[in-house]
Design an enzyme around this catalytic site. Structure first.
Site, PDB file in Angstrom:
ATOM      1  N   GLU A   1       8.227 -22.794  30.673  1.00 40.99           N
ATOM      2  CA  GLU A   1       7.534 -23.945  30.073  1.00 40.99           C
ATOM      3  C   GLU A   1       8.422 -25.185  30.057  1.00 40.99           C
ATOM      4  OE1 GLU A   1       7.924 -20.855  28.825  1.00 40.99           O
ATOM      5  OE2 GLU A   1       6.542 -20.488  27.161  1.00 40.99           O
TER       6      GLU A   1
ATOM      7  N   CYS B   1       9.636 -23.658  23.031  1.00 35.99           N
ATOM      8  CA  CYS B   1       8.649 -24.188  23.990  1.00 35.99           C
ATOM      9  C   CYS B   1       7.478 -24.856  23.273  1.00 35.99           C
ATOM     10  CB  CYS B   1       8.182 -23.075  24.916  1.00 35.99           C
ATOM     11  SG  CYS B   1       9.533 -22.479  25.965  1.00 35.99           S
TER      12      CYS B   1
ATOM     13  N   HIS C   1      13.432 -21.672  30.069  1.00 35.50           N
ATOM     14  CA  HIS C   1      12.130 -20.999  30.063  1.00 35.50           C
ATOM     15  C   HIS C   1      11.189 -21.723  31.032  1.00 35.50           C
ATOM     16  CE1 HIS C   1      12.261 -18.758  25.909  1.00 35.50           C
ATOM     17  NE2 HIS C   1      13.269 -18.444  26.697  1.00 35.50           N
TER      18      HIS C   1
ATOM     19  N   CYS D   1       7.366 -19.537  22.828  1.00 38.02           N
ATOM     20  CA  CYS D   1       8.237 -19.350  21.670  1.00 38.02           C
ATOM     21  C   CYS D   1       8.360 -20.674  20.902  1.00 38.02           C
ATOM     22  CB  CYS D   1       9.624 -18.871  22.119  1.00 38.02           C
ATOM     23  SG  CYS D   1      10.576 -20.164  22.966  1.00 38.02           S
TER      24      CYS D   1
END
Lengths: 159, 159
Positions: B57, B88, B55, B85
């Site tokens: 992040e 993260c 991801h 999410c």
């Protein structure tokens, strides 16, 4: 007596935790098994890599996805020596890992019930089967030994 | 009219999201700011890297830790185009990121209140200040456009 599969694979995760210990990292190890084969082995590398995301579980997930050439780890089982934190449980859910076996609880950050429970969030679209406390004492002993050593080192450096 | 800092930095995160879009990745982008300087820029790379942990992040956190040569990202702010999410948010907490600014809510997986709220878990030892909905419409539009394109492609391939 022959050990069952879960215990045998957890011993492999413990070996990884010992590897972390020998590198002065908090001793956590993980392996991922697919079709009765270990496809990822990893240990905590936060200090070594200077990376807060370098938990054993995260590195193992990346390895397994690379091995399977797929970002979904369907039908895999992760064995890890400590209850995963929120980051790692989030990753296990995203990766669609089927089953999680862990050794010791983590009362400070565990996300399988100790602090929070991400494993049974229906909204998160994937549920992971969890088996707890396989080789729990062995894992706890390693962690306790690690922090005892750390404390002694600090005491020594203060004298 | 001159834009405020949060909006300006979020535009940089949006540029990253557009970069993801151009690579056929779900368009999410993130930047990390330390002492008024961008020290990490990343976008979602799940498909490109075949890695469920990739991801925006997570990649940005790893970059920032590498830049600071420290696994703690004290006094940093993350700007991300979608509500993080659980994975993260767990990582942001472990990394001790001070402040989080995000654009659009994620009703399916958001861990800042949409599905779960990890930002105010006292047990987790670190709390992150959150500012929501900066350039929300721009981020939503990009995501909607992406999935519209995907659906059209599927429809086309079925004909």
């Amino acid at each position: 007596m022959k050990e069952d599969k879960d215990t045998r694979y957890m011993r492999e995760a413990l070996k990884q935790a010992e590897e972390a210990f020998s590198k002065d990292e908090v001793p956590v190890g993980a392996v991922i098994v697919y079709k009765d084969k270990i496809i990822a082995r990893a240990h905590n590398q936060i200090k070594t890599l200077k990376d807060p995301t370098a938990h054993a579980e995260m590195i193992a997930i990346t390895q397994a996805a690379s091995y399977l050439q797929n970002e979904r780890l369907n039908d895999t089982t992760m064995y890890v020596t400590i209850e995963p934190c929120s980051m790692c449980m989030g990753a296990l859910i995203l990766a669609r890992v089927k089953r999680l076996v862990y050794a010791a609880d983590d009362k400070k950050a565990g996300a399988c019930g100790s602090v929070i429970n991400l494993s049974d969030k229906q909204e998160l679209n994937h549920r992971i089967k969890i088996k707890r406390h396989i080789l729990k004492e062995e894992s706890k002993r390693l962690i306790q030994e690690f922090f005892k050593k750390k404390r002694n080192k600090i005491r020594f450096s203060l004298n």
